[in-house]
Design an enzyme around this catalytic site. Structure first.
Site, PDB file in Angstrom:
ATOM      1  N   HIS A 186       0.819  -1.257   0.004  1.00  0.00           N
ATOM      2  CA  HIS A 186      -0.016   0.017  -0.104  1.00  0.00           C
ATOM      3  C   HIS A 186       0.857   1.229   0.153  1.00  0.00           C
ATOM      4  O   HIS A 186       0.322   2.451  -0.516  1.00  0.00           O
ATOM      5  CB  HIS A 186      -1.249   0.040   1.057  1.00  0.00           C
ATOM      6  CG  HIS A 186      -0.294   0.045   2.555  1.00  0.00           C
ATOM      7  ND1 HIS A 186       0.004  -0.834   3.178  1.00  0.00           N
ATOM      8  CD2 HIS A 186      -0.227   1.141   3.223  1.00  0.00           C
ATOM      9  CE1 HIS A 186       0.447  -0.304   4.254  1.00  0.00           C
ATOM     10  NE2 HIS A 186       0.298   1.156   4.385  1.00  0.00           N
TER      11      HIS A 186
ATOM     12  N   HIS B  68       7.738  -2.879   2.081  1.00  0.00           N
ATOM     13  CA  HIS B  68       7.853  -1.274   2.043  1.00  0.00           C
ATOM     14  C   HIS B  68       9.177  -0.819   2.009  1.00  0.00           C
ATOM     15  O   HIS B  68       9.246  -0.041   0.901  1.00  0.00           O
ATOM     16  CB  HIS B  68       7.139  -0.534   3.310  1.00  0.00           C
ATOM     17  CG  HIS B  68       5.658  -1.374   3.772  1.00  0.00           C
ATOM     18  ND1 HIS B  68       4.776  -1.638   2.864  1.00  0.00           N
ATOM     19  CD2 HIS B  68       5.250  -1.679   4.840  1.00  0.00           C
ATOM     20  CE1 HIS B  68       3.596  -2.155   3.446  1.00  0.00           C
ATOM     21  NE2 HIS B  68       3.885  -2.004   4.820  1.00  0.00           N
TER      22      HIS B  68
END
Ligand code: NAP
Length: 468
Positions: A166, A228
């Site tokens: 995300h 990430h």
């Protein structure tokens, strides 16, 4: 078209997915015919799911719900109580879907990915144009991620497999792509000739809390760095892709991951720091050596980045919730300033903040206004490229909005390809093996601090310091 949220009553669906879909609807971005089917084993009827969705959206909609948008959105919602890991569940879902093009969002534990993909395949629900969206973590090492990816691949072609990170849906992360490739200014400087070093920090102020059973099995290296942070590093370090099409971008990211210098057993103790905040073992209720903090220095061994250190750090219960990328440029090659101004001179930095606010600042040296007996004085001034200031302070989007829109549009540029996942696990596994070989334990740090003092020593040995 339909989106099935498997795990439609879970935390991710309530906090992110349902609100993101509502906001997309509010902005007129959802296809008129899109239906959203919540699915879990919980015995719930459609009305119950609509109530759950309403509460979830209300919790995120700061100005309250728009009645017209809500009634349009609610009309899209449906619910099926089924166990998707069992063939009967997939069979019931197939009947409910009635042959419509479907996106399966697996907001369930990754331990179910294999079984669910198998039941979808068995029910012939995995055939084109249907696609699947997977949440992290894709495995806990190279071997297990390979097993999950192979199981998914038996059902869904890679082109129809969307692995979400995300962070890639954040506006500022995409702006990094614009900054690098839509301006002539930065790219010539984006090399070892002008860049002194790069820092990437992902700091969380919260501890692990109730998530300890999951977290204690993973630790900071696998939970944050493998996905990430390596994705952010890729976007900073990758070569310019030929275009923004999915394979052009992802080919460049994979090349970057494969250029990461492995951290060897001999180097691991001076290139990495493991930390654990005080009180973590009490939260877990047992002694544990899982790291809640990791800092490391690595290199991207290619022509562009030769010799440029990349410093990465992440941890829980740190001073504040901060996600930041710093590109520190080299000092000017020769200073024409003397006296106090010589000492004022600082290297330029490009600071990209993702949290708590999204902002990009370029610090440039200026003459300090006014007169001084000693002549010239210099001070750094930030040039702000804040999107919210430039384009008005509209609602800050949930990163999932961009990504859901891309899945609907069949665009996988911002999703992680199988070879990326596996290249990053291969590098991470090397660090874990080196830690195990060296018996490198965790250094304690105080909650609210910025990690163990060893992390300051790590960067200091390279003559640099963390941007704080
Ligand atoms: P969660 O709160 O435990 O929700 C899991 C959901 O899956 C529940 O709705 C559960 O409902 C459903 N479920 C479990 N087994 C099922 C089955 N056999 N068939 C159909 N539904 C089933 O988990 P979560 O926090 O939402 O996380 C979901 C996924 O997202 C995980 O992969 C997690 O790692 C990932 N993720 C979550 C977050 C987050 O912020 N929460 C962030 C990043 C990644 P029933 O038990 O009633 O079936």
């Amino acid at each position: 078209m339909k989106i099935v949220i498997a795990g439609g009553t879970g935390d991710l669906a309530r906090r992110m997915l349902l609100p993101a879909l509502y906001f997309l609807d509010a902005d007129g971005l959802l296809p008129a015919d899109l239906g959203v089917v919540g699915l879990s084993r919980q015995a719930l009827d459609r009305d119950g799911f609509v109530r759950l969705a309403r509460e979830a959206v209300e919790a995120r909609a700061e100005g309250g719900l728009d009645a017209a948008v809500w009634s349009r959105f609610a009309a899209r919602l449906d619910y099926l109580a089924a166990d998707l890991a069992r063939p009967e569940g997939a069979g019931a879902l197939k009947v409910r879907l009635g042959g419509v093009e479907t996106i399966f969002y697996l907001a369930v534990s990754p331990t179910l990915f294999d079984a669910i993909c198998e039941t979808l395949r068995g029910a012939r629900l995995s055939e084109a144009p249907n696609r699947v969206v997977l949440e992290k973590p894709i495995g806990r090492d190279l071997v297990s991620s390979g097993q999950i990816n192979a199981a998914v691949a038996r059902a869904f072609h890679e082109d129809r497999t969307y692995r979400i990170d995300h962070y890639l849906g954040k506006e500022t992360v995409q702006n990094l792509i614009a900054l690098r490739f839509a301006n002539v200014l930065f790219e010539p400087l984006w090399t070892s000739q002008s860049v002194d070093h790069v820092q990437i920090t992902v700091a969380e102020s919260e501890g692990v809390g109730d998530r300890w059973p999951y977290y204690d099995d993973f630790g900071a290296l696998r939970d944050m760095l493998q996905n990430h942070m390596l994705q952010l590093l890729c976007l900073v370090a990758m070569e310019p892709p030929a275009s923004l099409d999915p394979d052009s971008v992802r080919n460049e990211k994979v090349k970057t991951l494969r250029s990461l210098r492995p951290i060897s057993r001999g180097d691991v103790s001076h290139l990495t720091v493991r930390g654990q905040y005080r009180g973590y073992a009490q939260e877990c209720g047992r002694p544990t050596d899982t790291e809640t903090y990791v800092a490391l220095c690595t290199y991207v061994d290619n022509w562009r980045w030769a010799g440029v250190p990349f410093f990465l750090r992440t941890g829980k219960r740190l001073g504040s919730k901060t996600t930041q990328i710093v590109i520190r440029f080299k000092p000017v090659p020769h200073s024409i300033f003397s006296g106090a101004a010589r000492a004022d001179l600082m290297a330029n930095s490009l600071v990209i903040d993702l949290q708590p606010e999204e902002d990009i600042q370029l610090t440039v040296m200026n003459k300090t206004p006014g007169l001084d007996r000693e002549g010239f004085r210099l001070s750094p001034l930030p040039l702000s490229l804040s999107l919210s200031r430039a384009f008005g302070g509209g609602r800050r989007r949930i990163a999932y909005e961009r990504l859901l829109l891309d899945v609907i549009a069949n665009n996988s540029t911002l999703f992680v390809r199988r070879d990326e996942v596996e290249a990053s696990w291969a590098w991470i596994d090397g660090i874990r093996a080196a830690w195990a070989h060296a018996g490198q334990g965790c250094k304690p740090y105080e909650p609210g601090s910025w990690g163990p003092s060893a992390a300051y020593n790590l960067i200091a040995q390279f003559g640099r310091s963390w941007n704080e």
